[in-house]
Design an enzyme around this catalytic site. Sequence first.
Site, PDB file in Angstrom:
ATOM      1  N   GLU A  73      12.545  -1.163  -9.038  1.00 22.33           N
ATOM      2  CA  GLU A  73      12.521  -2.299  -8.114  1.00 22.33           C
ATOM      3  C   GLU A  73      11.381  -3.262  -8.420  1.00 22.33           C
ATOM      4  OE1 GLU A  73      12.512   0.213  -4.656  1.00 22.33           O
ATOM      5  OE2 GLU A  73      14.632  -0.199  -4.275  1.00 22.33           O
ATOM      6  N   HIS A  92       6.652  -1.895  -0.743  1.00 25.52           N
ATOM      7  CA  HIS A  92       8.043  -1.640  -0.358  1.00 25.52           C
ATOM      8  C   HIS A  92       8.162  -0.177   0.042  1.00 25.52           C
ATOM      9  CE1 HIS A  92      12.320  -1.137  -0.309  1.00 25.52           C
ATOM     10  NE2 HIS A  92      12.360  -0.490  -1.469  1.00 25.52           N
ATOM     11  N   HIS A  94      10.638   3.003   2.288  1.00 21.50           N
ATOM     12  CA  HIS A  94      11.893   3.423   2.908  1.00 21.50           C
ATOM     13  C   HIS A  94      11.548   4.082   4.246  1.00 21.50           C
ATOM     14  CE1 HIS A  94      13.952   3.840  -1.327  1.00 21.50           C
ATOM     15  NE2 HIS A  94      13.517   2.607  -1.070  1.00 21.50           N
ATOM     16  N   TYR A 119       0.178  -8.590  17.867  1.00 27.33           N
ATOM     17  CA  TYR A 119      -0.231  -8.255  16.502  1.00 27.33           C
ATOM     18  C   TYR A 119       0.933  -8.298  15.523  1.00 27.33           C
ATOM     19  CZ  TYR A 119      -4.911  -7.280  18.028  1.00 27.33           C
ATOM     20  OH  TYR A 119      -6.179  -7.428  18.529  1.00 27.33           O
ATOM     21  N   HIS A 159      18.391  -0.159   3.429  1.00 25.22           N
ATOM     22  CA  HIS A 159      17.481   0.186   2.341  1.00 25.22           C
ATOM     23  C   HIS A 159      16.040   0.312   2.835  1.00 25.22           C
ATOM     24  CE1 HIS A 159      16.315  -0.783  -2.130  1.00 25.22           C
ATOM     25  NE2 HIS A 159      15.454   0.060  -1.577  1.00 25.22           N
TER      26      HIS A 159
END
Length: 210
Positions: A73, A92, A94, A119, A159
């Site tokens: 990725e 990134h 999951h 926030y 994803h």
Amino acid sequence: MSERELREQIAERGRSLFNRGYGVGTSGNISVRLPDGILITPTNSSLERIDPERISKVSWNGSLMHGDKPSKEAFLHLAMYEARERDDAVVHLHSTYSVAVSCLQEIDPENAIPPLTAYFVMKVGRVFRVPYFPPGDQTLGSVVGKVASQYRAVLLANHGPIYSGANLDTAVAGIEELEETAKLFLMLRNEKVNFLTHEQCQELIERSSS
């Protein structure tokens, strides 16, 4: 900060995310910007056990310059950096609750997680959910790139989240805030909720940028 220090920082932040439940197995990847490319965690590597010396160094055209084979990725990270020239780190994950939100049918793709807390508005802002693409599909890079200039946080449908920050610490803090707000959002799905108003959000954005 030297490249060696950045490598060590990636490994430390990855271990911290994993040990606190933001990562499982070999999911998730972290990168930082360099003048001649990016450092990114290798493919099929656990965030818990990253060897700083084996972190991949990838050029701006996606070629491996040093280290192990990069995450498949990496193209997503490169797309984020191209769209967000002032940001120097991308994370990134999951992570469970963000992935759960990415799977929901009835959410606004341009505002996937509503403004629940101050926030969240200041650190994350609006979250865009892009359509589903199989992992590694290069088309996803161009789709993410088109929205990333306006959204530092993007949900990849079915994803997980990807977040761009000014540096690695802000990127980690931002994606943690996104995950915790996704959890709140799911907890409150069947409740009457006082979301922050547009005016309140604008005031918070002005405060955070001053």
